[in-house]
Design an enzyme around this catalytic site. Structure first.
Site, PDB file in Angstrom:
ATOM      1  CG  ASP A 159      -0.313  -0.063   2.506  1.00  0.00           C
ATOM      2  OD1 ASP A 159       0.942  -0.131   2.521  1.00  0.00           O
ATOM      3  OD2 ASP A 159      -1.010  -0.029   3.530  1.00  0.00           O
ATOM      4  CG  HIS A 202      18.248   4.068 -19.997  1.00  0.00           C
ATOM      5  ND1 HIS A 202      17.023   4.291 -20.578  1.00  0.00           N
ATOM      6  CD2 HIS A 202      19.016   5.113 -20.402  1.00  0.00           C
ATOM      7  CE1 HIS A 202      17.054   5.407 -21.302  1.00  0.00           C
ATOM      8  NE2 HIS A 202      18.265   5.924 -21.204  1.00  0.00           N
ATOM      9  CG  ASP A 216      19.432  13.947 -19.884  1.00  0.00           C
ATOM     10  OD1 ASP A 216      20.221  13.224 -19.242  1.00  0.00           O
ATOM     11  OD2 ASP A 216      18.843  13.568 -20.913  1.00  0.00           O
ATOM     12  CG  HIS A 257      22.319   6.485 -27.586  1.00  0.00           C
ATOM     13  ND1 HIS A 257      22.660   7.802 -27.704  1.00  0.00           N
ATOM     14  CD2 HIS A 257      23.314   5.908 -26.848  1.00  0.00           C
ATOM     15  CE1 HIS A 257      23.793   8.026 -27.060  1.00  0.00           C
ATOM     16  NE2 HIS A 257      24.226   6.892 -26.539  1.00  0.00           N
ATOM     17  CG  HIS A 287      16.421  13.640 -25.350  1.00  0.00           C
ATOM     18  ND1 HIS A 287      16.169  14.417 -24.241  1.00  0.00           N
ATOM     19  CD2 HIS A 287      17.436  12.806 -24.987  1.00  0.00           C
ATOM     20  CE1 HIS A 287      16.971  14.036 -23.260  1.00  0.00           C
ATOM     21  NE2 HIS A 287      17.759  13.072 -23.678  1.00  0.00           N
ATOM     22  CG  HIS A 330      13.558  11.083 -23.259  1.00  0.00           C
ATOM     23  ND1 HIS A 330      13.498   9.739 -23.049  1.00  0.00           N
ATOM     24  CD2 HIS A 330      14.874  11.413 -23.086  1.00  0.00           C
ATOM     25  CE1 HIS A 330      14.699   9.267 -22.784  1.00  0.00           C
ATOM     26  NE2 HIS A 330      15.565  10.261 -22.795  1.00  0.00           N
ATOM     27  CD  GLU A 388      21.446  11.796 -24.708  1.00  0.00           C
ATOM     28  OE1 GLU A 388      21.782  10.811 -24.037  1.00  0.00           O
ATOM     29  OE2 GLU A 388      20.348  12.376 -24.582  1.00  0.00           O
ATOM     30  CE1 TYR A 404      27.293   4.342 -23.951  1.00  0.00           C
ATOM     31  CE2 TYR A 404      26.645   4.571 -26.258  1.00  0.00           C
ATOM     32  CZ  TYR A 404      26.671   5.060 -24.965  1.00  0.00           C
ATOM     33  OH  TYR A 404      26.094   6.275 -24.685  1.00  0.00           O
ATOM     34  CD  GLU A 449      22.327  13.484 -21.729  1.00  0.00           C
ATOM     35  OE1 GLU A 449      22.593  12.599 -20.895  1.00  0.00           O
ATOM     36  OE2 GLU A 449      21.205  13.619 -22.255  1.00  0.00           O
TER      37      GLU A 449
HETATM   38  N1  GLY Z   1      19.110  10.164 -19.174  1.00  0.00           N
HETATM   39  C1  GLY Z   1      18.368   9.694 -20.258  1.00  0.00           C
HETATM   40  C2  GLY Z   1      18.876  10.216 -21.520  1.00  0.00           C
HETATM   41  O1  GLY Z   1      19.997  10.662 -21.576  1.00  0.00           O
HETATM   42  O2  GLY Z   1      18.194  10.277 -22.504  1.00  0.00           O
HETATM   43 MN    MN Z   2      19.497  12.541 -22.569  1.00  0.00          MN
HETATM   44 MN    MN Z   3      21.062  11.435 -19.902  1.00  0.00          MN
END
Ligand code: GLY
Ligand code: MN
Ligand code: MN
Length: 449
Positions: A45, A248, A276, A355, A359, A366, A389, A393, A413
């Site tokens: 709850d 993430h 961000d 990616h 954004h 986002h 950003e 990787y 970023e």
């Molecule tokens: N922190 C999420 C992104 O960079 O889009």
């Molecule tokens: Mn971002």
């Molecule tokens: Mn980010």
């Protein structure tokens, strides 16, 4: 703190004007019904702290759960709120409610207890053929909307008024408004950015060899709250070593090792606006030559992309600029082979850069707003705020990657405001060059007796 009412009133006026324009264009009156939502359940709850839906807060400024806003351009009462009523017994547990009187004091033309929504909505929707409402997310809510439309239709069969026959997602229209930030919004984003830069500096100081990822997370989140932020605008990511390759990664429970990099992606939400930011730095204070080589490529890609954040430039040019530098870098490192143009056309880089390059940024990390207008990438305009950003990787188990580079994950970023005089990096106070990162991460004092 309740934001001043006049921040929201001009937005409502503009929203009603846009609904009116759409009504004229489609020859059918438009209305909008927006639900603020409930606090999400955590487990048992327990609930998470309530944070209103950004569209609803943007237009109403209302901060309490369960609010429903109805907009009807041209009506005698164009802006109606349904809210939690005063309830002294509940208020002992969850705090004072503004109630119906509070809704009227904050600019509603009419207000009712939210329990009256079902009995009133049918009548209030009469005369409106197009209803802007989010459907498909909550079956019980959808049923309420359709029941109200049906009851409206029964009455309309007698009085001949239009009733909802078309349902439109409201996000497109509100997103267009949220995309261009006002001076007040930019001021909040600047504060969010300033606190976020301080949090990243604290993360860099905390993340020495032997520290845990969650210790770094706590340094970040503590800084956000200590400066009056609401907390993280999204769950803080702290990835040591190859954890940085998980885009993430939020488990944040491993130890930081000497010789590894640490990636932190974290942004403070301040008065409903979030930053961000990502930084990647050496845990022991010194980049290895291999780490540094990859870092310099990502940094060059970011600089090339930021340079395209200019008025009139199509949004996608930032991504194209970053991809070109990253692909050339992957060739230089011996990870990809071939001509850069062909590698880009064949999307070979996607194995290591999967990616987008950014954004929109604002109330949501986002943020709202279309990236494409028809088939055209949208041209940037003053007042847009976006992230830039790029990253690389390089998986631990990829034998196309020379061994020295395996397990390296780097993202950089920043948050950028588009201005008539060029890109303004709102997060420029956060260390980013190799020299600045090595200076702030210097651990030599730790080993002194
Ligand atoms: N922190 C999420 C992104 O960079 O889009
Ligand atoms: Mn971002
Ligand atoms: Mn980010």
């Amino acid at each position: 703190m309740t934001p001043p009412v006049d921040l929201h009133a001009p937005r409502r006026a503009q929203y009603l004007a846009r609904l009116h324009e759409a009504s004229v264009a489609s020859r059918s009156p438009h209305a909008a019904l927006l639900f603020g939502g409930h606090p999400p359940k955590r487990n048992g709850d327990s609930e998470y702290r309530y944070r209103p839906c950004s569209d609803v807060h943007y237009l109403t400024g209302w901060e309490d759960p369960e609010v429903v806003a109805l907009f009807r351009p041209g009506a005698e009462h164009p802006y109606i709120l349904f809210v939690q009523p005063k309830d002294p017994a509940r208020e002992v547990w969850t705090g004072v409610r503004p109630g119906v009187a509070g809704a009227l004091a904050r600019g509603a033309d009419l207000a009712f207890p939210v329990g009256e929504l079902d009995s009133r909505l049918g009548e209030l929707l009469q005369g409106y053929g197009v209803l802007h409402v989010r459907l498909g997310e909550d079956a019980a809510r959808d049923a309420r909307v359709f029941r109200a439309s049906a009851s409206s239709a029964r009455a309309a069969a007698r009085n001949g008024l239009e009733v909802p026959h078309t349902w439109v997602d409201p996000r497109r229209m509100i997103g267009e408004m949220r995309l261009i930030k006002s001076d007040e919004e930019i001021a909040r984003l600047r504060t969010a950015a300033m606190i976020t830069c301080e949090a990243h500096r604290n993360a860099m100081r905390t993340g020495a060899p032997g520290a845990w990822e969650y210790e770094v997370e706590s340094a970040v989140d503590h800084t956000f709250r200590r400066h009056g932020g609401n907390g993280p605008g999204y769950t803080t990511i702290v990835g040591g070593g190859a954890n940085a390759c998980i885009l993430h990664y939020v488990t944040n429970r491993e130890v930081l090792r000497d010789g590894d990099l640490c990636l932190v992606d974290a942004g403070c939400e301040f008065q409903y606006y979030t930053a961000d930011v990502t930084r990647t730095w050496p845990v022991n204070g010194r980049f290895t030559p291999a780490q540094r080589a990859v870092y310099e490529i990502v940094l060059a890609a970011q600089e090339a992309a930021i340079d395209r954040a200019r008025v009139g430039v199509p949004y996608r040019e930032m991504h194209d600029a970053a991809v070109r530098v990253l692909t050339q870098g992957l060739v230089d490192l011996g990870i990809l082979e071939g001509r850069v143009d062909e590698l880009i056309a064949g999307e070979a880089y996607k194995a290591y850069y999967m990616h987008g390059t950014g954004h929109w940024l604002g109330m949501d990390v986002h943020d709202a707003g279309a990236y494409w207008l028809g088939f055209e990438s949208r041209a940037l305009a003053p007042g847009m705020v976006l992230t830039v950003e790029p990253g690389l990787y390089l998986p631990e188990d990829d034998d196309r990657v020379p061994e020295a580079y395996r397990g390296i994950g780097i993202r950089i970023e920043d948050d950028v405001l588009v201005t008539p005089s060029g890109p303004e990096v709102l997060t420029a106070d956060c260390p980013k060059s190799v020299a600045d990162l090595e200076a702030i991460c210097d651990r030599s004092a730790l080993s002194r007796p």
